[in-house]
Every structure is written in structure tokens, then in C-alpha cells.
Design an enzyme around this catalytic site. Structure first.
Site, short mmCIF file in Angstrom:
data_model
loop_
_atom_site.label_atom_id
_atom_site.label_comp_id
_atom_site.label_asym_id
_atom_site.label_seq_id
_atom_site.Cartn_x
_atom_site.Cartn_y
_atom_site.Cartn_z
N GLU A 1 25.64 29.54 49.41
CA GLU A 1 25.56 28.57 48.54
C GLU A 1 25.69 27.34 49.87
O GLU A 1 25.17 26.63 49.17
CB GLU A 1 27.04 28.14 47.78
CG GLU A 1 26.79 27.01 46.61
CD GLU A 1 27.63 26.58 45.68
OE1 GLU A 1 26.70 27.07 44.56
OE2 GLU A 1 28.68 26.67 46.08
N HIS B 1 31.64 56.00 51.12
CA HIS B 1 31.07 56.83 50.24
C HIS B 1 29.91 56.16 49.27
O HIS B 1 29.94 56.44 48.44
CB HIS B 1 32.26 57.46 48.91
CG HIS B 1 33.54 58.24 49.97
ND1 HIS B 1 33.40 59.49 50.67
CD2 HIS B 1 34.49 57.81 50.47
CE1 HIS B 1 34.21 59.16 51.64
NE2 HIS B 1 34.63 59.04 52.32
N LYS C 1 21.60 24.36 36.62
CA LYS C 1 21.89 23.57 35.00
C LYS C 1 21.13 22.66 34.24
O LYS C 1 21.39 23.26 33.36
CB LYS C 1 23.00 22.66 35.95
CG LYS C 1 24.57 23.72 36.50
CD LYS C 1 25.21 21.99 37.21
CE LYS C 1 26.55 22.79 37.90
NZ LYS C 1 27.45 22.49 38.18
#
EC number: 5.3.1.9
Length: 532
Positions: free
Chosen positions: A330, A359, A461
Site C-alpha cells: 500500500e 513443503h 471505494k
């Protein structure tokens, strides 16, 4: 500024490079090793003028300069762990008083002195926050909470109905003794508001008393703050306008969770302050954040061309990679630089924990595309209550796996750095967070981007708000019960796109909202939608 170049084939040269570049802080018991990054002496020297400018910019930021010109705001998260840096006496007093209040409130709740309205101690904490208001607290809890220490935490950090149902359902029978903390800087962010309303409905239906169980962390006089004042909530804490969500962990956003699990929040702040001091040194070789930022810059050619893979070899730090995703991505992920040039900067961050990752995706790190650098994080001190069984010590295996992976990556020419802590506690977590905060700030200066705003988030937004508005108007069109294709709906509205309307209708018909769909879902243009 001389030190040997990286050498995967000559162990003695690499040992000398390790010794020359190793940074160590004795009081924190913390080492940084960037010797296996490909940064060389000439590159570090060439970066020094830019790094000097970065040091100056960070000094001005700490002194109160407007560091976020888009919003005409100061950037003051460094003041939170050293109030004496704050630019006014009132602010210094306010910051110090806030820490006192958080500490006292947390102690009162943990010790049962501050009780639920029912007269019994609080049993749980429901934390409602999004982004940094959720990630910072989650890191504090996962990293620092010990068994049976403080109150259990439950998080509403999304508006996923199924996730909300699981969290709220898990509190059944304990709502009357649940402390609910809502975090929203502006008080108008939809996600925490929706989570708060859902929690309030459940709590009051269970016989709880919202005002006596609710805490707000928000800006003074925000919508949320005004509501908390009007309804006489149990407690309100400040979220200063000069603190961004991704750097709010040393504010009430991170300190209150720490206090509610019985942590020493002053030690946490002290660790951050110590690292802040160490990273103010205007010499790249003796400044760990500068070494990190320079290594990132060279690895990605100043363009972010390598991802950052975070590999903490401790379960306590498994949230840290997600925390760094927000802090780094960000802050640095920007389309424009400060001069208005299109640069598309950023560093992608991912990771989980070792040795689990060995793994999983370490196979690709070792043998696949070379588009990353790894950051190992280790703690030397092992828990004493895990016994040796058949001469096998889990900590020895964990250390062996870390060193083995580090060696395997290095042999394959894959760049990596390592942060080592003698032990891990509140102080070291504070130092670790502060180290990355400063490295991000310095790197932002090196690539000339504003690391303290987030225009892309704001764009998202606004786009979400537009979709919600479109949905409302689509539903109004369908009130007459007439079946329509998405194209016909768009023509009535004279707005929106067929694809957006299709997504809306697919969502509405996927829930019990009295909407019908006719046709073949694999041929969306021919589908017809109506309301009962």
C-alpha cells in the site's frame, strides 16, 4: 565503503562479505544479514546521494513536515513511541496520556476491575476493523498472546456474511460479557460500520447492553466518535489524523489489543523507539533500514522487479507476512511518482512461515522463475517446556531447515537476507515493525513515490459505492415484476454496463431475495431477470 561482491562459489569471500555487512544491535539482540543479496559496494556508493536525500526527508517528516501533500497531513507514527519528537507540547502530552489510558483500561479489564454491565468480568473481545485496523491487532495477538493470558480475541475484519456468522455464532452465550471494539479512523468506512451493526444486533438480542460494552477507536469528532459520545460508550480512544492505518500498530489500534492480553505495551513502544534511533544513522553501512532499502532497490533494479518473500521461522510471526503486504504494497504500489510521471512502482509481498513453506512453494523459489528475494526471520531462543525426546530437539530441526533452505536458495543464485533475534517478545516485535516501517520510508524516497497515501484504495471505494448505487436502481427497475435481459435493464436505467448488471443479478438471485432468473446461465445475454 569497500566489501567483497557476492560469491556463491567462494566460501571465504562470502564469509568476509558476511562479516563486513552484518549489522547488530546489542541491546535488542538483533542481527541483519544482507550479504546474500547481490548489493555491491559500488552500487551502495552510487546510491548514497539519493540515500542522503532520503535521510533528510525522513528527518523532516519526523520534525512535522507535511509528508502527505495529497491530504495536507503530517505523518507522525514515529511520535507515538517517542512523544518528545511531536511538534507541540499539547501533542506530546496527549500522546503520553493516551498510552496511560490504554494501559489502565487494559489492566482494569484483564484483572476484572472493569466489568460488563451484568456485573461480571468480561470474557471475550470482539475486534471490528479492516485493513491496518485488523492486521495490526491480529499481529499483536498472534505474536504476543500466551495461553490463558488476557482475553480471547475474535475478529470481524471483512463483510463476508459466512465469516461474520461463524464469528458471531462462536460468541453465543457470551455476548453479555463480550467487549466490542470498533476501529474506524473516519467513522464512515462501510466494513467496520456494517460489522458493528451486526454485532450490536446480536449483543442486544442476547440481553447485552451495548453502551456498557462498546469501545471506539477513531478520530476526534468523527461520526463514530460522536455516536460513542452521544450513547455514552464504555471508552473512546483517539486515532490521530496523522497516523495511517498501515502504520497504526503503535497507536491505540495496536496498543489496546496488547493491553487486553496483558502485554507490556511500553516495552513494545520502547523496542520501536530503539529501532527508530538505530535507523536515523546517516551512514548506509551502519543503518539496517538503509541496508534493506538499498538491497531492495538493487534487487529490483529500482523498478520493483522482484517480489519479497517473507519466511519467518516461528509460528508467532505467521501473520507478519500479511502485515507486511499492506505496509509495503500500500505504501510503495503507486502509478505516479511525486513529479507526476507514470512509474507503476511497488514490491509484491507474500509468505507464510517456515518450515511449512519448505513443503509448499520453496520448490519454485529454488528451481523456478528467479523473480524474488527472500527475507528469513529467526529467533534463537527455544521454549523450555518442549522436552528433548530421543535426542531430538524441535528447535534444532527448525534451525536446520532454515539454514538448509537459505543455503539451497543461495546455491541456486536466489537472493535472500536474514533477520535474527536472540529472543522474541514485545520489545523485539516493536523493533521488527519499526525496521520495516523505516525501510519502506527510505525506499519510497529512493524511487520518488509518496509512501503515505493510497489513491488506488480510494478509487476502489468509489467504484464500490457506484456499484451499490447501481444495484439499488436495478432493484427499483425490477419492482414491476417484468422479466428483462441485462441489456433491457441498462436501457431503462440509461446507465451502467451489461456486465455489471449481470454480476448484480447473479448475486441477487443467488440469495433468497425474491429474484428469478430464466434462461441458460452460460449465455448471459439471453437471461431474463424479474422479481416476484
Amino acid at each position: 565503503m569497500s566489501f567483497p561482491d557476492f560469491s556463491a562459489s567462494d566460501a571465504q569471500i562470502q564469509w568476509q562479505r558476511f562479516c563486513d555487512l552484518l549489522w547488530y544491535h546489542d541491546d535488542l539482540g538483533l542481527w541483519l544479514d544482507v550479504s546474500r543479496m547481490h548489493l555491491n559496494a559500488s552500487e551502495l556508493e552510487a546510491l548514497q546521494p539519493a540515500m542522503d536525500r532520503a535521510f533528510t526527508a525522513m528527518h523532516e517528516l519526523e520534525a512535522g513536515a507535511i509528508a502527505n501533500p495529497d491530504e495536507e497531513r503530517q505523518v507522525g507514527h514515529y511520535w507515538l513511541r517517542n512523544p518528545q519528537l511531536a511538534p507541540s507540547d499539547d501533542l506530546r502530552t496527549h500522546i503520553a496520556r493516551e498510552v496511560d489510558d490504554i494501559e489502565a483500561f487494559g489492566r482494569g479489564v484483564v484483572h476484572g476491575e472493569i466489568k460488563a454491565p451484568s456485573g461480571v468480568p468480561f470474557t471475550d473481545v470482539l475486534w471490528i476493523g479492516i485493513g491496518g485496523s485488523g492486521l495490526g491487532p491480529a499481529l499483536m495477538i498472534r505474536a504476543l498472546k500466551n495461553n490463558n493470558q488476557g482475553l480471547p480475541f475474535h475478529f470481524l475484519d471483512n463483510v463476508d456474511p459466512n465469516g461474520m456468522s461463524n464469528v458471531l455464532g462462536g460468541l453465543a452465550g457470551r455476548f453479555k460479557t463480550t467487549l466490542v471494539v470498533t476501529v474506524s479512523k473516519s467513522g464512515g468506512t462501510p466494513e467496520p460500520h456494517i460489522g458493528m451493526e451486526q454485532a450490536r444486533l446480536k449483543l442486544e438480542a442476547a440481553g447485552g447492553k451495548w453502551a456498557g460494552q462498546a469501545v471506539a477507536i477513531t478520530m476526534l469528532n468523527s461520526r463514530l466518535d460522536q455516536q460513542a459520545q452521544q450513547e455514552a460508550w464504555l471508552k473512546r480512544f483517539d486515532m490521530f489524523d496523522w497516523v495511517g492505518g498501515r502504520t497504526s500498530i503503535t497507536s491505540a489500534v495496536g496498543l489496546l489489543p496488547g493491553a487486553l492480553i496483558g502485554c507490556d505495551i511500553r516495552d513494545f513502544l520502547a523496542g520501536a523507539a530503539q529501532m527508530d534511533e538505530a535507523t536515523r544513522v546517516a551512514d548506509s553501512r551502519r543503518n539496517p533500514a538503509a541496508l534493506m532499502a538499498a538491497s531492495w532497490y538493487v534487487a529490483g533494479e529500482g523498478k520493483g522487479r522482484r517480489d519479497m518473500v517473507v519466511l519467518p521461522y516461528r509460528d508467532r510471526l505467521e501473520v507478519f507476512s500479511r502485515y507486511l503486504q499492506q505496509l509495503v504494497m500500500e505504501s510503495l504500489g503507486k502509478r505516479l511518482d511525486r513529479d507526476g510521471n507514470v512509474v507503476h512502482q511497488g514490491i509484491a509481498v507474500y509468505g507464510n512461515k517456515g518450515s511449512t513453506d519448505q513443503h509448499a512453494y520453496v520448490q519454485q523459489l529454488r528451481d523456478g522463475v528467479d523473480n524474488f528475494f527472500a527475507t528469513f526471520i529467526e529467533e534463537l531462543e527455544d521454549s523450555e517446556d518442549i522436552p528433548v525426546i530421543k535426542n531430538e530437539r524441535p528447535g534444532d530441526f527448525l534451525d536446520g531447515f532454515l539454514q538448509g533452505t537459505r543455503s539451497a536458495l543461495t546455491e541456486g543464485g536466489r537472493q535472500n537476507m536474514t533477520i535474527t533475534m536472540r529472543c522474541f517478545d514485545e520489545r523485539r516485535l516493536g523493533a521488527l515493525v519499526a525496521l520495516f516501517e523505516r525501510a519502506v520510508g527510505l525506499y519510497g524516497e529512493l524511487v520518488n513515490v509518496n509512501a503515505y497515501h493510497q489513491p488506488g484504495v480510494e478509487a476502489g471505494k468509489k467504484a464500490a459505492a457506484a456499484i451499490l448505487d447501481l444495484q439499488q436502481r436495478v432493484e427499483e427497475v425490477l419492482q414491476d415484476g417484468v422479466p428483462r435481459t441485462v441489456s433491457e435493464i441498462r436501457q431503462v436505467l440509461d446507465d451502467g454496463s451489461d456486465e455489471s448488471i449481470f454480476w448484480i443479478m447473479r448475486h441477487l438471485t443467488g440469495n433468497k431475495r425474491q429474484y428469478n432468473a430464466q434462461g441458460d446461465w452460460s449465455s448471459p445475454a439471453g437471461m431474463r431477470f424479474s422479481k416476484d
